[in-house]
Write an enzyme that holds these catalytic residues in place. Structure first.
Site, mmCIF file in Angstrom:
data_model
loop_
_atom_site.group_PDB
_atom_site.id
_atom_site.type_symbol
_atom_site.label_atom_id
_atom_site.label_comp_id
_atom_site.label_asym_id
_atom_site.label_seq_id
_atom_site.Cartn_x
_atom_site.Cartn_y
_atom_site.Cartn_z
ATOM 1 N N ASP A 14 1.086 -1.339 0.224
ATOM 2 C CA ASP A 14 0.122 0.555 -0.095
ATOM 3 C C ASP A 14 0.875 1.024 -0.565
ATOM 4 O O ASP A 14 1.803 1.171 0.341
ATOM 5 C CB ASP A 14 -0.891 0.550 1.076
ATOM 6 C CG ASP A 14 -1.664 0.868 1.149
ATOM 7 O OD1 ASP A 14 -2.224 1.732 -0.276
ATOM 8 O OD2 ASP A 14 -2.689 1.022 2.594
ATOM 9 N N ASN A 62 -10.556 -3.017 -5.810
ATOM 10 C CA ASN A 62 -10.459 -2.464 -6.800
ATOM 11 C C ASN A 62 -10.144 -2.363 -8.551
ATOM 12 O O ASN A 62 -10.450 -1.327 -9.155
ATOM 13 C CB ASN A 62 -8.915 -2.667 -6.984
ATOM 14 C CG ASN A 62 -7.571 -2.776 -5.953
ATOM 15 O OD1 ASN A 62 -6.591 -2.742 -5.556
ATOM 16 N ND2 ASN A 62 -8.142 -1.614 -5.160
#
Length: 233
Positions: A14, A62
């Site tokens: 991330d 996503n």
């Protein structure tokens, strides 16, 4: 392998977008830089004798990002598989991709199949990339497969080890250590079943800055954990 080392390390990668934006660049620039961190952590895992390294590369959620970013990420994934194939083979790494692959393009699936087949007999670290994956999806598809293949009586008798054989991670040990970069303190629908007794390690380091020293700092922190699995020592 040193018994203080985890057998399976998993990483939620991330911070790519924030890393790029901090430099006044597009988010895609951060994703490209993050590929270098993947290479560094894989090399460290091989050098340190880690049996499994798994990476959360792209979640089911996503797909809801802007289409231009999704398309760029898929193209980057394809290029990365092609570019890193020789490095994976040179280091004796076995490559696997797990997730809802029906949502991936034929080109991406073909590249995945080719590298999985080529690396099938490699015996060092197994690199598992979770692509188009979510923990809830995994549990749901496992339940559907179990219900379709078992009689009602067998389904009712199903225990946890038996159910795990229907998860996409069947045959892969649960992660001992889960690392998340960028300072976020959540696991974002990742390996919900498999991480029941996983040790978590959170770091403020953004993924493109996470390299071998940071990887080994996480291993060092893990070595000092006392894993009791609900028991008393």
């Amino acid at each position: 392998m040193d018994k203080a080392l985890p057998r399976h390390v998993s990483i939620i990668m991330d911070g790519n977008g924030r890393w790029a934006q901090a430099q006044g660049k597009d988010r895609v620039f951060g994703h490209k830089a993050g590929v270098e961190s993947v290479r560094a952590c894989l090399e460290a895992a091989v050098e340190d004798g880690i049996e499994y390294l798994s990476l959360y590369a792209f979640s089911e959620e996503n797909w809801n990002r802007p289409q231009t970013e999704v398309s760029t990420l898929m193209e980057l994934m394809l290029l990365s598989i092609q570019k890193e194939a020789q490095n994976i083979m040179t280091h004796g790494v076995r490559f696997r991709v797990l997730g809802n692959r029906a949502r991936l393009s034929d080109k991406v699936n073909h590249a995945i199949d080719s590298l999985e087949d080529a690396s099938r007999n490699n015996s060092k670290t197994t690199l598992v990339v979770f692509l188009s994956y979510s923990g809830q999806w995994d549990i749901l598809q496992a339940m559907k497969k179990a219900a379709a293949s078992l009689s009602p009586e067998e389904f009712q008798a199903l225990d946890a080890p038996g159910f795990e054989q229907y998860l996409v991670t069947a045959g892969i040990p649960a992660p001992d250590l889960l690392i998340r970069t960028s300072g976020e303190l959540r696991i974002s629908n990742y390996l919900l079943w498999q991480s029941a007794y996983t040790e978590f390690y959170f770091t403020d380091t953004l993924w493109p800055d996470f390299r071998k020293p940071q990887f080994r700092e996480a291993l060092e922190a893990y070595a000092h954990r006392d894993r009791r699995y609900g028991k008393v020592k």
